[in-house]
Design a protein around this motif. Sequence first.
Motif, PDB file in Angstrom:
ATOM      1  N   LEU A 255       0.837  -1.199   0.000  1.00 43.85           N
ATOM      2  CA  LEU A 255       0.000   0.000   0.000  1.00 43.85           C
ATOM      3  C   LEU A 255       0.869   1.245   0.000  1.00 43.85           C
ATOM      4  O   LEU A 255       1.904   1.280   0.663  1.00 43.85           O
ATOM      5  N   SER A 256       0.426   2.256  -0.726  1.00 42.07           N
ATOM      6  CA  SER A 256       1.141   3.535  -0.721  1.00 42.07           C
ATOM      7  C   SER A 256       0.830   4.294   0.555  1.00 42.07           C
ATOM      8  O   SER A 256      -0.209   4.097   1.203  1.00 42.07           O
ATOM      9  N   ASP A 257       1.734   5.200   0.930  1.00 42.73           N
ATOM     10  CA  ASP A 257       1.477   6.067   2.073  1.00 42.73           C
ATOM     11  C   ASP A 257       0.212   6.896   1.873  1.00 42.73           C
ATOM     12  O   ASP A 257      -0.534   7.154   2.821  1.00 42.73           O
ATOM     13  N   GLU A 258      -0.035   7.313   0.648  1.00 41.28           N
ATOM     14  CA  GLU A 258      -1.223   8.118   0.360  1.00 41.28           C
ATOM     15  C   GLU A 258      -2.503   7.331   0.641  1.00 41.28           C
ATOM     16  O   GLU A 258      -3.455   7.860   1.242  1.00 41.28           O
ATOM     17  N   ALA A 259      -2.535   6.077   0.242  1.00 41.60           N
ATOM     18  CA  ALA A 259      -3.708   5.238   0.485  1.00 41.60           C
ATOM     19  C   ALA A 259      -3.892   4.969   1.980  1.00 41.60           C
ATOM     20  O   ALA A 259      -5.022   4.954   2.485  1.00 41.60           O
ATOM     21  N   ILE A 260      -2.786   4.750   2.688  1.00 37.68           N
ATOM     22  CA  ILE A 260      -2.848   4.502   4.127  1.00 37.68           C
ATOM     23  C   ILE A 260      -3.388   5.731   4.854  1.00 37.68           C
ATOM     24  O   ILE A 260      -4.286   5.634   5.711  1.00 37.68           O
ATOM     25  N   ARG A 261      -2.864   6.885   4.518  1.00 38.67           N
ATOM     26  CA  ARG A 261      -3.303   8.122   5.166  1.00 38.67           C
ATOM     27  C   ARG A 261      -4.770   8.407   4.867  1.00 38.67           C
ATOM     28  O   ARG A 261      -5.535   8.792   5.768  1.00 38.67           O
ATOM     29  N   ALA A 262      -5.193   8.196   3.634  1.00 39.88           N
ATOM     30  CA  ALA A 262      -6.587   8.428   3.272  1.00 39.88           C
ATOM     31  C   ALA A 262      -7.519   7.510   4.068  1.00 39.88           C
ATOM     32  O   ALA A 262      -8.583   7.934   4.540  1.00 39.88           O
ATOM     33  N   ALA A 263      -7.138   6.259   4.242  1.00 38.11           N
ATOM     34  CA  ALA A 263      -7.955   5.316   4.994  1.00 38.11           C
ATOM     35  C   ALA A 263      -7.994   5.675   6.479  1.00 38.11           C
ATOM     36  O   ALA A 263      -9.044   5.562   7.138  1.00 38.11           O
ATOM     37  N   GLN A 264      -6.859   6.110   7.013  1.00 41.69           N
ATOM     38  CA  GLN A 264      -6.820   6.534   8.412  1.00 41.69           C
ATOM     39  C   GLN A 264      -7.785   7.693   8.652  1.00 41.69           C
ATOM     40  O   GLN A 264      -8.561   7.688   9.626  1.00 41.69           O
ATOM     41  N   LEU A 265      -7.765   8.674   7.773  1.00 35.73           N
ATOM     42  CA  LEU A 265      -8.658   9.814   7.925  1.00 35.73           C
ATOM     43  C   LEU A 265     -10.112   9.408   7.701  1.00 35.73           C
ATOM     44  O   LEU A 265     -11.018   9.941   8.368  1.00 35.73           O
ATOM     45  N   TRP A 266     -10.366   8.477   6.785  1.00 33.90           N
ATOM     46  CA  TRP A 266     -11.740   8.005   6.541  1.00 33.90           C
ATOM     47  C   TRP A 266     -12.296   7.340   7.794  1.00 33.90           C
ATOM     48  O   TRP A 266     -13.449   7.575   8.178  1.00 33.90           O
ATOM     49  N   LEU A 267     -11.504   6.494   8.440  1.00 35.21           N
ATOM     50  CA  LEU A 267     -11.949   5.822   9.652  1.00 35.21           C
ATOM     51  C   LEU A 267     -12.320   6.821  10.743  1.00 35.21           C
ATOM     52  O   LEU A 267     -13.281   6.610  11.496  1.00 35.21           O
ATOM     53  N   TRP A 268     -11.581   7.916  10.825  1.00 33.73           N
ATOM     54  CA  TRP A 268     -11.882   8.937  11.817  1.00 33.73           C
ATOM     55  C   TRP A 268     -13.112   9.754  11.426  1.00 33.73           C
ATOM     56  O   TRP A 268     -14.048   9.915  12.216  1.00 33.73           O
ATOM     57  N   LYS A 269     -13.134  10.240  10.204  1.00 28.99           N
ATOM     58  CA  LYS A 269     -14.213  11.131   9.796  1.00 28.99           C
ATOM     59  C   LYS A 269     -15.557  10.423   9.645  1.00 28.99           C
ATOM     60  O   LYS A 269     -16.606  10.982   9.992  1.00 28.99           O
ATOM     61  N   GLU A 270     -15.532   9.190   9.153  1.00 31.21           N
ATOM     62  CA  GLU A 270     -16.785   8.487   8.870  1.00 31.21           C
ATOM     63  C   GLU A 270     -17.245   7.570   9.996  1.00 31.21           C
ATOM     64  O   GLU A 270     -18.447   7.428  10.227  1.00 31.21           O
ATOM     65  N   LEU A 271     -16.318   6.954  10.710  1.00 28.85           N
ATOM     66  CA  LEU A 271     -16.680   6.009  11.765  1.00 28.85           C
ATOM     67  C   LEU A 271     -16.242   6.439  13.154  1.00 28.85           C
ATOM     68  O   LEU A 271     -16.531   5.748  14.135  1.00 28.85           O
ATOM     69  N   LYS A 272     -15.544   7.575  13.239  1.00 25.49           N
ATOM     70  CA  LYS A 272     -15.033   8.097  14.510  1.00 25.49           C
ATOM     71  C   LYS A 272     -14.114   7.100  15.207  1.00 25.49           C
ATOM     72  O   LYS A 272     -14.107   6.984  16.439  1.00 25.49           O
ATOM     73  N   LEU A 273     -13.305   6.400  14.437  1.00 27.37           N
ATOM     74  CA  LEU A 273     -12.286   5.512  14.957  1.00 27.37           C
ATOM     75  C   LEU A 273     -10.931   6.198  14.826  1.00 27.37           C
ATOM     76  O   LEU A 273     -10.444   6.425  13.713  1.00 27.37           O
ATOM     77  N   ALA A 274     -10.340   6.549  15.950  1.00 26.44           N
ATOM     78  CA  ALA A 274      -9.039   7.215  15.957  1.00 26.44           C
ATOM     79  C   ALA A 274      -7.955   6.149  16.051  1.00 26.44           C
ATOM     80  O   ALA A 274      -7.709   5.591  17.126  1.00 26.44           O
ATOM     81  N   VAL A 275      -7.320   5.855  14.920  1.00 28.18           N
ATOM     82  CA  VAL A 275      -6.343   4.772  14.874  1.00 28.18           C
ATOM     83  C   VAL A 275      -5.052   5.257  14.230  1.00 28.18           C
ATOM     84  O   VAL A 275      -5.031   6.226  13.477  1.00 28.18           O
ATOM     85  N   GLU A 276      -3.974   4.552  14.527  1.00 28.09           N
ATOM     86  CA  GLU A 276      -2.686   4.900  13.946  1.00 28.09           C
ATOM     87  C   GLU A 276      -2.610   4.404  12.501  1.00 28.09           C
ATOM     88  O   GLU A 276      -3.429   3.559  12.081  1.00 28.09           O
TER      89      GLU A 276
END
Length: 314
Positions: A255-276
């Motif tokens: 996975l690219s860093d861009e894809a990882i970062r986008a998924a991390q932010l999606w989990l926070w914004k859409e599901l309110k899961l704050a994860v590393e």
Amino acid sequence: MSSDRYQIESCQRTFLKDYSHFIHQTPVWKLPGRALGVACAEVWLKLEHFQTGGSFKARGMLNRLLSNPIPASGVIVASGGNAGIATAAAARELGVHCEVFVPEVSSPAKRARLAALGAQVVVTGATYAEALQACLARQQETGALLTHAYDQPEVLAGAGTLALEIEEQASLPDAVLVSVGGGGLIGGMAHWFERRARVVALEPELAPTLFKAREAGQPVDVSVAGIAADSLGAKRIGALAWTATQAHVQDALLLSDEAIRAAQLWLWKELKLAVEPAAALPLAALHSGVYVPRADEKVCLIICGANLDPATLA
């Protein structure tokens, strides 16, 4: 039943009998695939970031400490952060001294958490591999019990209890998507699921330990960098994980860093899961199309850790 699965079951019995206050049975959140923008029947989120210490590592570290005599000098570990936090938490639970060597790339949030748990923190080396060398030299001086971040049988067995829980809580998934650093988590999960479920290894492009080992036909050193390097920053896949994944894991994907970062932010914004970032690779694999499930597939994502600076989610 294989001896590896027996060890995992034995470990789980100990956790449930004597340490259920410390090792949590973390939830499995089942959602229809479309809720995550994925064209599959269901996505299961194994919310292991709710575990003691904020990651799955608590399982393996406690099992390592319980399985061995602990000398007066206590325990010692090298870690990008999560294994150190887990070891420090387990050491505090058992009332023993803990010394943790972390590389310079480790996050300030993780160092602060280590200190709060009462660990003696030593920051040294640019990478995890360099911190490990310093840790091994110190262990020779003190005789402390060495807890390896990912390459000890007790550590893999402890991590495997996470897979056992998934099957008990939600039945057998079709596929399980797992982030890989040194390989302790995927090694334990591969031993439990064997080939009864498709276990998929996911790595950052900038830290491809398993991917490069498969290219070479054996574990090799790799360069490590990128957004998830503090958690997935091992220089080489662990020997135990290499054996387990060769036997039971078909896919090793990047996975690219861009894809990882986008998924991390999606989990926070859409599901309110704050994860590393390390915990976001499974969703990144689905959103980026690196892993494409069947329409009828039930896919389990291992949300493996939450030791991050909340400011990074802004």
